[in-house]
Design an enzyme around this catalytic site. Sequence first.
Site, PDB file in Angstrom:
ATOM      1  N   TYR A 158     -18.423  -4.691  63.291  1.00 30.98           N
ATOM      2  CA  TYR A 158     -18.516  -4.142  61.935  1.00 30.98           C
ATOM      3  C   TYR A 158     -17.208  -3.420  61.609  1.00 30.98           C
ATOM      4  CZ  TYR A 158     -23.493  -5.091  61.584  1.00 30.98           C
ATOM      5  OH  TYR A 158     -24.699  -5.726  61.490  1.00 30.98           O
ATOM      6  N   TYR A 192     -23.807  -9.914  68.457  1.00 32.23           N
ATOM      7  CA  TYR A 192     -22.936  -8.835  68.970  1.00 32.23           C
ATOM      8  C   TYR A 192     -23.749  -7.876  69.826  1.00 32.23           C
ATOM      9  CZ  TYR A 192     -24.995  -6.114  65.170  1.00 32.23           C
ATOM     10  OH  TYR A 192     -25.885  -5.491  64.341  1.00 32.23           O
ATOM     11  N   ARG A 213     -27.658  -8.448  70.004  1.00 32.97           N
ATOM     12  CA  ARG A 213     -28.464  -8.737  68.819  1.00 32.97           C
ATOM     13  C   ARG A 213     -28.096 -10.134  68.334  1.00 32.97           C
ATOM     14  NH1 ARG A 213     -30.123  -5.817  64.056  1.00 32.97           N
ATOM     15  NH2 ARG A 213     -31.932  -6.992  64.791  1.00 32.97           N
ATOM     16  N   HIS A 218     -27.445  -8.076  56.898  1.00 35.75           N
ATOM     17  CA  HIS A 218     -28.375  -7.026  56.437  1.00 35.75           C
ATOM     18  C   HIS A 218     -28.494  -7.028  54.913  1.00 35.75           C
ATOM     19  CE1 HIS A 218     -28.358  -4.483  60.187  1.00 35.75           C
ATOM     20  NE2 HIS A 218     -27.242  -5.154  60.392  1.00 35.75           N
TER      21      HIS A 218
HETATM   22  C1  BEZ Z   1     -27.522  -3.612  63.387  1.00 33.96           C
HETATM   23  O1  BEZ Z   1     -26.523  -3.337  62.748  1.00 33.96           O
HETATM   24  O2  BEZ Z   1     -28.097  -4.651  63.166  1.00 33.96           O
HETATM   25  C2  BEZ Z   1     -28.044  -2.742  64.469  1.00 33.96           C
HETATM   26  C3  BEZ Z   1     -27.177  -2.315  65.445  1.00 33.96           C
HETATM   27  C4  BEZ Z   1     -27.645  -1.502  66.448  1.00 33.96           C
HETATM   28  C5  BEZ Z   1     -28.988  -1.156  66.463  1.00 33.96           C
HETATM   29  C6  BEZ Z   1     -29.842  -1.624  65.485  1.00 33.96           C
HETATM   30  C7  BEZ Z   1     -29.368  -2.425  64.478  1.00 33.96           C
HETATM   31 FE    FE Z   2     -26.387  -5.583  62.313  1.00 30.91          FE
END
Ligand code: BEZ
Ligand code: FE
Length: 291
Positions: A158, A192, A213, A218
């Site tokens: 990010y 990531y 993840r 989002h």
């Molecule tokens: C996210 O940005 O998707 C995220 C990152 C870390 C923990 C939960 C969500």
């Molecule tokens: Fe994310």
Amino acid sequence: MRNLTEENLTEVVLARLNSEDDRTNEIVSKLIKHLHAFIRDLEPTEKEWAYAIDFLTRTGHTSSDTRQEFILLSDVLGVSMLVDAINHRHGGQTTETTVTGPFHAKARHYEMGANIATGEEASRGEPTVVHGKILDENQRPVAGAVIDVWQSDDIGAYDIQDKNQPEMNLRGIFTTQEDGSFWFRTIKPAPYPVPTDGPVGELLNATGRHPMRPAHIHFWIEADGYEPLITHLFVEGDEYLDSDAVFGVKESLILDFKQNENPGDAKKWQVTGPFYDVQHDFVLAQKKTLS
Ligand code: BEZ
Ligand code: FE
């Protein structure tokens, strides 16, 4: 009262609560009951308890304006998704929700169709067009809905984690048109790891868990008269869909990022060459009225 014992301590602590606010009494009394029950069950050594205090202290110290280690801790323990599930029991036709995560940040308002990839990844990444409508539960378009989007780059970082990315890269705010439609250009996100250089990484490592993840974009959507919707769209085929480090994946949010090689479509969406064509309609829940 003096000379408290292992047997009566919990009751004595509970009896001390005296807030004028019932919910405050309920929250703190349940916290005390569950915490004491946890300690009675675990019987930690003093060294283990000191480690726990140090862990939480470091979790606080690791947090800043651009990093939220407590949210991350809640996420990897499944607590964020539990709070989310309890608060979004409506089910039915509305779009499912998932975690907000720690990377939401200030973004620019863009004209419809803008490219939110403004750094080097715009030429390096795989062009993607995301389009659809914001609808209500009766499939009627919601005009003027505000859609806040954010995502990682093509190597899983990010902007707020990566000094090489321009400010507010891969994030943007769009307002739906009269027919509820929206579209924007971006690049395909990558899977990531959640940040592992702090106490949460230590916890994942100590418990033999990976930090990954699956790739996602989002969305935080708000419109007058509707409940805010916080969700993601995931990329079908991602290897981490079944083992998301924060337990946030829902089948209905997994989308086919279709390769589109049609030059007419590329022209329509203002991209050059083949691109990932991602279509999705979001359905908002009507605002709950307070009874
Ligand atoms: C996210 O940005 O998707 C995220 C990152 C870390 C923990 C939960 C969500
Ligand atoms: Fe994310």
